[in-house]
Motif scaffolding. Structure first.
Motif, PDB file in Angstrom:
ATOM      1  N   ASP A  74      -5.331   9.493  -2.947  1.00  0.00           N
ATOM      2  CA  ASP A  74      -5.935  10.670  -3.552  1.00  0.00           C
ATOM      3  C   ASP A  74      -5.972  10.498  -5.075  1.00  0.00           C
ATOM      4  O   ASP A  74      -5.035   9.952  -5.664  1.00  0.00           O
ATOM      5  N   PRO A  75      -7.049  10.953  -5.716  1.00  0.00           N
ATOM      6  CA  PRO A  75      -7.144  10.816  -7.176  1.00  0.00           C
ATOM      7  C   PRO A  75      -5.966  11.435  -7.928  1.00  0.00           C
ATOM      8  O   PRO A  75      -5.663  11.037  -9.058  1.00  0.00           O
ATOM      9  N   LYS A  76      -5.295  12.420  -7.312  1.00  0.00           N
ATOM     10  CA  LYS A  76      -4.183  13.088  -7.994  1.00  0.00           C
ATOM     11  C   LYS A  76      -2.873  12.308  -7.887  1.00  0.00           C
ATOM     12  O   LYS A  76      -1.885  12.671  -8.533  1.00  0.00           O
ATOM     13  N   GLU A  77      -2.840  11.270  -7.073  1.00  0.00           N
ATOM     14  CA  GLU A  77      -1.587  10.538  -6.889  1.00  0.00           C
ATOM     15  C   GLU A  77      -1.227   9.756  -8.150  1.00  0.00           C
ATOM     16  O   GLU A  77      -2.013   8.949  -8.646  1.00  0.00           O
ATOM     17  N   ASN A  78      -0.026  10.009  -8.637  1.00  0.00           N
ATOM     18  CA  ASN A  78       0.473   9.315  -9.813  1.00  0.00           C
ATOM     19  C   ASN A  78       1.996   9.236  -9.713  1.00  0.00           C
ATOM     20  O   ASN A  78       2.660  10.281  -9.732  1.00  0.00           O
ATOM     21  N   PRO A  79       2.577   8.057  -9.568  1.00  0.00           N
ATOM     22  CA  PRO A  79       1.905   6.767  -9.643  1.00  0.00           C
ATOM     23  C   PRO A  79       1.160   6.413  -8.362  1.00  0.00           C
ATOM     24  O   PRO A  79       1.451   6.960  -7.297  1.00  0.00           O
ATOM     25  N   LYS A  80       0.192   5.503  -8.484  1.00  0.00           N
ATOM     26  CA  LYS A  80      -0.493   5.009  -7.305  1.00  0.00           C
ATOM     27  C   LYS A  80       0.486   4.196  -6.460  1.00  0.00           C
ATOM     28  O   LYS A  80       1.390   3.540  -6.990  1.00  0.00           O
ATOM     29  N   PRO A  81       0.305   4.213  -5.147  1.00  0.00           N
ATOM     30  CA  PRO A  81       1.222   3.447  -4.298  1.00  0.00           C
ATOM     31  C   PRO A  81       0.935   1.952  -4.347  1.00  0.00           C
ATOM     32  O   PRO A  81      -0.148   1.509  -4.758  1.00  0.00           O
ATOM     33  N   ILE A  82       1.911   1.185  -3.919  1.00  0.00           N
ATOM     34  CA  ILE A  82       1.759  -0.250  -3.696  1.00  0.00           C
ATOM     35  C   ILE A  82       1.289  -0.441  -2.254  1.00  0.00           C
ATOM     36  O   ILE A  82       1.786   0.231  -1.350  1.00  0.00           O
ATOM     37  N   VAL A  83       0.331  -1.322  -2.038  1.00  0.00           N
ATOM     38  CA  VAL A  83      -0.136  -1.564  -0.678  1.00  0.00           C
ATOM     39  C   VAL A  83       0.784  -2.570  -0.008  1.00  0.00           C
ATOM     40  O   VAL A  83       1.097  -3.614  -0.574  1.00  0.00           O
ATOM     41  N   GLN A  84       1.272  -2.208   1.201  1.00  0.00           N
ATOM     42  CA  GLN A  84       2.110  -3.152   1.932  1.00  0.00           C
ATOM     43  C   GLN A  84       1.314  -3.770   3.076  1.00  0.00           C
ATOM     44  O   GLN A  84       0.704  -3.055   3.877  1.00  0.00           O
ATOM     45  N   LEU A  85       1.317  -5.102   3.138  1.00  0.00           N
ATOM     46  CA  LEU A  85       0.539  -5.847   4.121  1.00  0.00           C
ATOM     47  C   LEU A  85       1.454  -6.622   5.067  1.00  0.00           C
ATOM     48  O   LEU A  85       2.538  -7.057   4.677  1.00  0.00           O
ATOM     49  N   TRP A  86       0.976  -6.787   6.303  1.00  0.00           N
ATOM     50  CA  TRP A  86       1.686  -7.641   7.249  1.00  0.00           C
ATOM     51  C   TRP A  86       0.678  -8.545   7.942  1.00  0.00           C
ATOM     52  O   TRP A  86      -0.516  -8.269   7.951  1.00  0.00           O
ATOM     53  N   GLY A  87       1.170  -9.626   8.488  1.00  0.00           N
ATOM     54  CA  GLY A  87       0.301 -10.570   9.173  1.00  0.00           C
ATOM     55  C   GLY A  87       0.932 -11.948   9.173  1.00  0.00           C
ATOM     56  O   GLY A  87       2.084 -12.126   8.792  1.00  0.00           O
ATOM     57  N   ASN A  88       0.159 -12.958   9.595  1.00  0.00           N
ATOM     58  CA  ASN A  88       0.714 -14.309   9.696  1.00  0.00           C
ATOM     59  C   ASN A  88      -0.286 -15.392   9.300  1.00  0.00           C
ATOM     60  O   ASN A  88      -0.056 -16.569   9.569  1.00  0.00           O
ATOM     61  N   ASN A  89      -1.411 -14.991   8.670  1.00  0.00           N
ATOM     62  CA  ASN A  89      -2.465 -15.942   8.369  1.00  0.00           C
ATOM     63  C   ASN A  89      -2.801 -15.935   6.884  1.00  0.00           C
ATOM     64  O   ASN A  89      -3.107 -14.882   6.315  1.00  0.00           O
ATOM     65  N   LYS A  90      -2.753 -17.094   6.272  1.00  0.00           N
ATOM     66  CA  LYS A  90      -2.984 -17.207   4.833  1.00  0.00           C
ATOM     67  C   LYS A  90      -4.358 -16.676   4.441  1.00  0.00           C
ATOM     68  O   LYS A  90      -4.489 -15.924   3.463  1.00  0.00           O
ATOM     69  N   GLU A  91      -5.379 -17.045   5.191  1.00  0.00           N
ATOM     70  CA  GLU A  91      -6.739 -16.625   4.841  1.00  0.00           C
ATOM     71  C   GLU A  91      -6.891 -15.110   4.917  1.00  0.00           C
ATOM     72  O   GLU A  91      -7.571 -14.504   4.092  1.00  0.00           O
ATOM     73  N   ASP A  92      -6.243 -14.484   5.904  1.00  0.00           N
ATOM     74  CA  ASP A  92      -6.295 -13.017   6.011  1.00  0.00           C
ATOM     75  C   ASP A  92      -5.727 -12.370   4.756  1.00  0.00           C
ATOM     76  O   ASP A  92      -6.265 -11.382   4.252  1.00  0.00           O
ATOM     77  N   PHE A  93      -4.630 -12.923   4.257  1.00  0.00           N
ATOM     78  CA  PHE A  93      -4.010 -12.373   3.051  1.00  0.00           C
ATOM     79  C   PHE A  93      -4.856 -12.631   1.815  1.00  0.00           C
ATOM     80  O   PHE A  93      -4.933 -11.787   0.914  1.00  0.00           O
ATOM     81  N   GLU A  94      -5.503 -13.793   1.751  1.00  0.00           N
ATOM     82  CA  GLU A  94      -6.384 -14.083   0.617  1.00  0.00           C
ATOM     83  C   GLU A  94      -7.508 -13.053   0.543  1.00  0.00           C
ATOM     84  O   GLU A  94      -7.794 -12.488  -0.518  1.00  0.00           O
ATOM     85  N   LYS A  95      -8.152 -12.805   1.675  1.00  0.00           N
ATOM     86  CA  LYS A  95      -9.259 -11.849   1.705  1.00  0.00           C
ATOM     87  C   LYS A  95      -8.768 -10.434   1.418  1.00  0.00           C
ATOM     88  O   LYS A  95      -9.415  -9.669   0.695  1.00  0.00           O
ATOM     89  N   ALA A  96      -7.627 -10.082   2.011  1.00  0.00           N
ATOM     90  CA  ALA A  96      -7.079  -8.741   1.809  1.00  0.00           C
ATOM     91  C   ALA A  96      -6.714  -8.508   0.352  1.00  0.00           C
ATOM     92  O   ALA A  96      -6.941  -7.416  -0.193  1.00  0.00           O
ATOM     93  N   ALA A  97      -6.154  -9.517  -0.299  1.00  0.00           N
ATOM     94  CA  ALA A  97      -5.752  -9.372  -1.700  1.00  0.00           C
ATOM     95  C   ALA A  97      -6.952  -9.061  -2.579  1.00  0.00           C
ATOM     96  O   ALA A  97      -6.892  -8.185  -3.457  1.00  0.00           O
ATOM     97  N   VAL A  98      -8.054  -9.750  -2.349  1.00  0.00           N
ATOM     98  CA  VAL A  98      -9.277  -9.499  -3.121  1.00  0.00           C
ATOM     99  C   VAL A  98      -9.774  -8.081  -2.876  1.00  0.00           C
ATOM    100  O   VAL A  98     -10.148  -7.357  -3.797  1.00  0.00           O
ATOM    101  N   GLU A  99      -9.736  -7.659  -1.620  1.00  0.00           N
ATOM    102  CA  GLU A  99     -10.244  -6.337  -1.250  1.00  0.00           C
ATOM    103  C   GLU A  99      -9.406  -5.216  -1.864  1.00  0.00           C
ATOM    104  O   GLU A  99      -9.943  -4.258  -2.423  1.00  0.00           O
TER     105      GLU A  99
END
Length: 333
Positions: A74-99
């Motif tokens: 939400d625009p009112k959120e301060n501080p913004k949250p950190i996104v937590q990711l899970w998985g097991n594939n390097k390429e998935d994390f590369e793409k997710a990081a860019v996104e």
């Protein structure tokens, strides 16, 4: 890799107040934008995290729709949250990081400690403790952008002593923050957190990665307990609170207070309002997960069991508000 303007801001603010930094643990179907704002209104920590999200799902052409609610800020959120990711594939994390960088996130955390059996079967979460090569790959993938990448883990998978190899491996990644839940995957939350190992973890950090901030998680119920733990174990930089928030939504307040029924019900109504607002934006939302929060607000009330049963029978926010009105009007005798 350790230096991070984002985390430097967090750590410097806490140090200026002579305390560790505090965070609300990432929790499945809990730490959505709605509940983060509820906690922020009650007493905000220094750091919020999203619900943990599958790295693959973030860019998958079909499944990505399911992440809309998980990743909404939400625009009112301060501080913004950190996104937590899970998985097991390097390429998935590369793409997710860019996104996620394009989406405005300022930091990424990798889940290496989830004990859920479905996540384990996916060779993710705490299963990474048994596969150093896969763990290394996802860390490298998550570093596809300049966003700081932090790590959250458990001591081991089956045996506590696994930390003697696993934690040094993670420290050698020189992440800005390493968060350690002081149990193994097999222990789940069935045993007390292993506080006796904190000083050893601090020594490891000091020897291997002195610039990495060490955050401790497990059985810490509120701000006061976190301060006590940090004072007893010099070198701990951060405190993460998880289940304690279900006992006390004001867990992060610096001065412990008794909160009235009126305050709790006001916070309850605020969460219902935020939920309605969330759904009105066209973001997928289900009422059933909302019910898991109801016990937070009625714990300790007279006739709490009856009230809780009535709340669990509701199917809409308006029905839940009707139960609140009955409490306020003295309808439970």
């Amino acid at each position: 890799m350790t230096q991070s303007p984002y985390w430097n801001r967090i750590a410097d603010k806490a140090k200026s107040e002579n305390r560790p930094f505090f965070s609300l643990a990432p929790m499945e179907a809990v730490t959505s934008s709605v509940f983060r704002r509820v906690v922020a209104k009650a007493a905000a920590p220094d750091v919020f995290y999203t619900e943990f999200t599958n790295a693959l799902s973030i860019t998958h052409p079909i499944v990505k729709k399911t992440t809309k609610g998980r990743l909404y800020i939400d625009p009112k959120e301060n501080p913004k949250p950190i996104v937590q990711l899970w998985g097991n594939n390097k390429e998935d994390f590369e793409k997710a990081a860019v996104e996620v960088k394009q989406d405005g996130y300022e930091a990424i955390d990798i889940n290496m400690g989830c004990p859920d059996i479905a996540v384990i079967k996916n060779h993710s979460g705490s299963d990474l403790i048994r596969h150093f090569d896969t763990a290394q790959a996802v860390i490298d993938g998550a570093r596809a952008t300049d966003l700081p990448v932090t790590l959250k883990t458990r001591l081991g998978y089956s045996e506590v002593d696994e930390y003697k190899e696993w934690i040094p491996f993670l420290l050698k990644q020189h992440a800005p923050v390493l968060t350690v839940h002081l149990r193994t995957r097999e222990e789940m939350s069935k045993v007390p957190a292993h506080y006796e190992l904190i000083d050893e973890l601090v020594r490891m950090r000091d020897d291997i990665a002195p610039d990495t901030l060490l955050q401790i998680n497990g059985d810490i119920m509120d701000y006061q307990a976190g301060i006590k733990l940090a004072n007893e174990h010099p070198g701990v930089d951060g405190i993460m609170i998880g289940r304690g928030i279900f006992t006390n939504p004001f867990a992060f307040e610096k001065q412990k207070q008794d909160h009235s029924t009126e305050e709790l019900l006001t916070l309850f109504k605020y969460q219902l309002d935020l939920y309605d607002e969330f759904v009105s934006k066209g973001i997928p939302g289900h009422f059933a997960p909302l019910q898991r929060f109801f016990k937070i607000y009625v714990r300790g009330l007279k006739h709490a069991a009856e009230i809780r049963n009535d709340l669990m029978s509701t199917k809409t926010t308006d029905e839940a508000r009707a139960v609140i009105a009955k409490i306020e009007n003295g309808g439970y005798q």
